[in-house]
Design a protein around this motif. Structure first.
Motif, PDB file in Angstrom:
ATOM      1  N   GLU A 162       5.131  79.117  40.812  1.00  9.09           N
ATOM      2  CA  GLU A 162       4.131  79.349  41.859  1.00  9.09           C
ATOM      3  C   GLU A 162       3.235  78.127  41.975  1.00  9.09           C
ATOM      4  O   GLU A 162       2.860  77.525  40.971  1.00  9.09           O
ATOM      5  CB  GLU A 162       3.291  80.593  41.546  1.00  9.09           C
ATOM      6  N   ARG A 163       2.880  77.788  43.202  1.00  8.58           N
ATOM      7  CA  ARG A 163       2.002  76.645  43.443  1.00  8.58           C
ATOM      8  C   ARG A 163       0.550  77.099  43.362  1.00  8.58           C
ATOM      9  O   ARG A 163       0.146  78.081  43.995  1.00  8.58           O
ATOM     10  CB  ARG A 163       2.293  76.056  44.825  1.00  8.58           C
ATOM     11  N   ASP A 164      -0.264  76.395  42.568  1.00  5.26           N
ATOM     12  CA  ASP A 164      -1.667  76.775  42.418  1.00  5.26           C
ATOM     13  C   ASP A 164      -2.539  76.059  43.449  1.00  5.26           C
ATOM     14  O   ASP A 164      -2.044  75.359  44.330  1.00  5.26           O
ATOM     15  CB  ASP A 164      -2.155  76.506  40.987  1.00  5.26           C
ATOM     16  N   ARG A 165      -3.845  76.199  43.307  1.00  2.92           N
ATOM     17  CA  ARG A 165      -4.774  75.625  44.290  1.00  2.92           C
ATOM     18  C   ARG A 165      -4.753  74.100  44.300  1.00  2.92           C
ATOM     19  O   ARG A 165      -5.108  73.475  45.300  1.00  2.92           O
ATOM     20  CB  ARG A 165      -6.204  76.114  43.989  1.00  2.92           C
ATOM     21  N   THR A 166      -4.346  73.504  43.178  1.00  2.00           N
ATOM     22  CA  THR A 166      -4.309  72.044  43.102  1.00  2.00           C
ATOM     23  C   THR A 166      -3.024  71.477  43.683  1.00  2.00           C
ATOM     24  O   THR A 166      -2.867  70.255  43.771  1.00  2.00           O
ATOM     25  CB  THR A 166      -4.442  71.572  41.647  1.00  2.00           C
ATOM     26  N   GLY A 167      -2.085  72.342  44.073  1.00  2.00           N
ATOM     27  CA  GLY A 167      -0.821  71.886  44.613  1.00  2.00           C
ATOM     28  C   GLY A 167       0.271  71.757  43.576  1.00  2.00           C
ATOM     29  O   GLY A 167       1.407  71.402  43.901  1.00  2.00           O
ATOM     30  N   HIS A 168      -0.053  72.034  42.299  1.00  2.00           N
ATOM     31  CA  HIS A 168       0.930  71.952  41.232  1.00  2.00           C
ATOM     32  C   HIS A 168       1.681  73.280  41.110  1.00  2.00           C
ATOM     33  O   HIS A 168       1.127  74.354  41.350  1.00  2.00           O
ATOM     34  CB  HIS A 168       0.250  71.640  39.888  1.00  2.00           C
ATOM     35  N   TYR A 169       2.941  73.173  40.693  1.00  2.00           N
ATOM     36  CA  TYR A 169       3.715  74.387  40.413  1.00  2.00           C
ATOM     37  C   TYR A 169       3.540  74.775  38.952  1.00  2.00           C
ATOM     38  O   TYR A 169       3.499  73.920  38.057  1.00  2.00           O
ATOM     39  CB  TYR A 169       5.203  74.159  40.702  1.00  2.00           C
ATOM     40  N   ARG A 170       3.445  76.077  38.725  1.00  2.00           N
ATOM     41  CA  ARG A 170       3.326  76.632  37.379  1.00  2.00           C
ATOM     42  C   ARG A 170       4.485  77.589  37.133  1.00  2.00           C
ATOM     43  O   ARG A 170       4.893  78.326  38.026  1.00  2.00           O
ATOM     44  CB  ARG A 170       2.004  77.383  37.205  1.00  2.00           C
ATOM     45  N   PHE A 171       4.999  77.567  35.925  1.00  2.00           N
ATOM     46  CA  PHE A 171       6.016  78.523  35.495  1.00  2.00           C
ATOM     47  C   PHE A 171       5.306  79.838  35.198  1.00  2.00           C
ATOM     48  O   PHE A 171       4.471  79.919  34.302  1.00  2.00           O
ATOM     49  CB  PHE A 171       6.740  77.980  34.267  1.00  2.00           C
ATOM     50  N   THR A 172       5.608  80.889  35.966  1.00  2.00           N
ATOM     51  CA  THR A 172       4.882  82.155  35.829  1.00  2.00           C
ATOM     52  C   THR A 172       5.697  83.255  35.152  1.00  2.00           C
ATOM     53  O   THR A 172       5.147  84.044  34.388  1.00  2.00           O
ATOM     54  CB  THR A 172       4.427  82.666  37.206  1.00  2.00           C
ATOM     55  N   GLU A 173       7.006  83.318  35.424  1.00  2.84           N
ATOM     56  CA  GLU A 173       7.827  84.388  34.852  1.00  2.84           C
ATOM     57  C   GLU A 173       9.296  84.073  35.101  1.00  2.84           C
ATOM     58  O   GLU A 173       9.631  83.131  35.821  1.00  2.84           O
ATOM     59  CB  GLU A 173       7.487  85.735  35.499  1.00  2.84           C
ATOM     60  N   TYR A 174      10.158  84.857  34.455  1.00  8.55           N
ATOM     61  CA  TYR A 174      11.578  84.758  34.770  1.00  8.55           C
ATOM     62  C   TYR A 174      12.216  86.131  34.651  1.00  8.55           C
ATOM     63  O   TYR A 174      11.830  86.949  33.816  1.00  8.55           O
ATOM     64  CB  TYR A 174      12.294  83.744  33.869  1.00  8.55           C
ATOM     65  N   GLN A 175      13.167  86.368  35.524  1.00  2.00           N
ATOM     66  CA  GLN A 175      13.912  87.615  35.512  1.00  2.00           C
ATOM     67  C   GLN A 175      15.257  87.359  34.844  1.00  2.00           C
ATOM     68  O   GLN A 175      15.971  86.420  35.189  1.00  2.00           O
ATOM     69  CB  GLN A 175      14.131  88.134  36.935  1.00  2.00           C
ATOM     70  N   ALA A 176      15.596  88.203  33.870  1.00  2.00           N
ATOM     71  CA  ALA A 176      16.865  88.065  33.153  1.00  2.00           C
ATOM     72  C   ALA A 176      17.668  89.348  33.304  1.00  2.00           C
ATOM     73  O   ALA A 176      17.131  90.449  33.129  1.00  2.00           O
ATOM     74  CB  ALA A 176      16.608  87.778  31.671  1.00  2.00           C
ATOM     75  N   GLY A 177      18.939  89.203  33.642  1.00  2.00           N
ATOM     76  CA  GLY A 177      19.830  90.350  33.806  1.00  2.00           C
ATOM     77  C   GLY A 177      21.068  90.192  32.949  1.00  2.00           C
ATOM     78  O   GLY A 177      21.700  89.134  32.956  1.00  2.00           O
ATOM     79  N   LEU A 178      21.412  91.231  32.189  1.00  2.00           N
ATOM     80  CA  LEU A 178      22.582  91.209  31.313  1.00  2.00           C
ATOM     81  C   LEU A 178      23.769  91.836  32.029  1.00  2.00           C
ATOM     82  O   LEU A 178      23.667  92.947  32.555  1.00  2.00           O
ATOM     83  CB  LEU A 178      22.281  91.980  30.032  1.00  2.00           C
ATOM     84  N   TYR A 179      24.900  91.106  32.043  1.00  2.00           N
ATOM     85  CA  TYR A 179      26.108  91.580  32.720  1.00  2.00           C
ATOM     86  C   TYR A 179      27.250  91.709  31.725  1.00  2.00           C
ATOM     87  O   TYR A 179      27.447  90.835  30.870  1.00  2.00           O
ATOM     88  CB  TYR A 179      26.525  90.620  33.833  1.00  2.00           C
TER      89      TYR A 179
END
Length: 351
Positions: A162-179
């Motif tokens: 996600e891009r914050d107010r400063t214009g930088h991207y931050r790693f916020t979460e990840y979705q993992a699925g087991l197959y």
């Protein structure tokens, strides 16, 4: 930059969203309209600086429209031809180079921050994709990847930035699925602040708990067990803290003693179990079994050679009975041998 992303189109959408927020705050009026017009000009103009460097073919049309809009705004803001010419010289000689230099510096810093964060979280393989996805026009970015697991399984991962107010991207979460065999078994979205690595996520999705360190309210470091609970609709992560009373090493030593397995109490084995790994062991006269931590029941769980659950109490009973039978057999054999030795003694006749 990904070829399916039209950065110029996204730039225009970003301005439309920003304009709505500004109008709701500023209200209507000539002064507000003039202010919004100036902000629109600066916003689109700076976007053009970035997007005019190697634009894709499908971005060209949007860029043409945006240039027309900024040219019209420029005439409104700088109606005097002389002042407008001076402004254009300033843009060409100062504003554009300064903005691009600042943008490249911020992008390099952001890339370095994200690379460090992703490597720490076990996503080193994602870092090579960052430059293809960070277009700096979208508010959110999703980066997909598939990784192979043991037993012919796969784990699909979607990394969220996600891009914050400063214009930088931050790693916020990840979705993992087991197959397994092409069908999803379970999935969960792990927040970045939880610091669950990719390997730990795979173990959690397999149903095994993981021990994690965390900072308490007074600033000290403590340990907790986390485990996915699949009983509810849409799995949830449950926690077992230090006060819960689960002593993994004590439980492991009890199992090792009862099953007659050496080496289970080694530090490396304990660390692997805390990471959610499945540990293989050879039970004398019984063959291969596997075990993993089970904080929910304050014990350890055992699987057979086919990785099917086994009741630990039953296995301990079988091993105990097997040992008792072996002892009885040894005693019987010892008696038989003693009888043989007695029969082999030479006869003596008293005179």
């Amino acid at each position: 930059m990904r070829q399916d992303v039209n950065r110029a189109e996204q730039l225009w959408k970003n301005w439309e969203e920003k304009q709505k927020r500004l109008e709701s705050l500023a209200g209507l009026g000539s002064e507000s309209n003039s202010m919004i017009g100036k902000l629109k000009y600066d916003f689109l103009r700076q976007g053009l600086y970035r997007l005019s460097v190697n634009p894709s073919e499908k971005e060209q049309l949007y860029l043409h429209v945006i240039r027309s809009v900024t040219a019209r705004l420029e005439k409104q803001l700088y109606p005097n031809p002389v002042i407008r010419t001076l402004h254009r010289l300033k843009v060409l000689l100062h504003d554009r180079p300064a903005h691009l230099k600042m943008f490249e510096r911020q992008k390099a810093e952001n890339m370095e921050q994200l690379t460090t964060q992703l490597k720490t979280s076990g996503f080193a393989s994602f870092t090579g994709k960052l430059d293809n996805y960070l277009d700096y026009e979208r508010a959110q970015i999703s980066i997909p990847m598939t990784t192979q697991l043991a037993d012919k399984g796969t784990m699909d991962i979607i990394l969220k930035l996600e891009r914050d107010r400063t214009g930088h991207y931050r790693f916020t979460e990840y979705q993992a699925g087991l197959y397994r065999d092409g069908s999803m078994q379970c999935s969960y979205t792990f927040p970045a602040e939880g610091k669950v690595t990719a390997i730990e996520a795979a173990n959690l999705l397999e149903g095994r708990p993981v021990s994690k360190s965390y900072r308490t309210a007074n600033g000290s470091i403590a340990q907790k067990w986390v485990q996915l609970d699949f009983r509810e609709n849409g799995s949830k992560l449950i926690e077992f803290h230090a006060g819960y009373g689960y002593d993994l090493k004590k439980e492991i030593m009890a199992v090792a003693s009862g099953l007659g397995v050496d080496g289970l109490g080694r530090d490396k084995i304990i660390r692997d179990l805390e990471a959610g790994k499945l540990i293989a062991m050879e039970v004398p006269d019984k063959g291969r079994y596997y075990l993993h931590a089970n904080p929910a029941d304050r014990s350890v769980s055992v699987l057979d050679a086919g990785k099917r659950p086994v009741a630990l109490s039953e296995l301990l009973k079988e091993v105990k009975e097997g040992k008792a039978a072996a002892i009885r057999s040894e005693v019987k054999l010892h008696k038989v041998q003693e009888n043989h030795r007695a029969q082999d003694q030479p006869l003596s006749v008293g005179i």
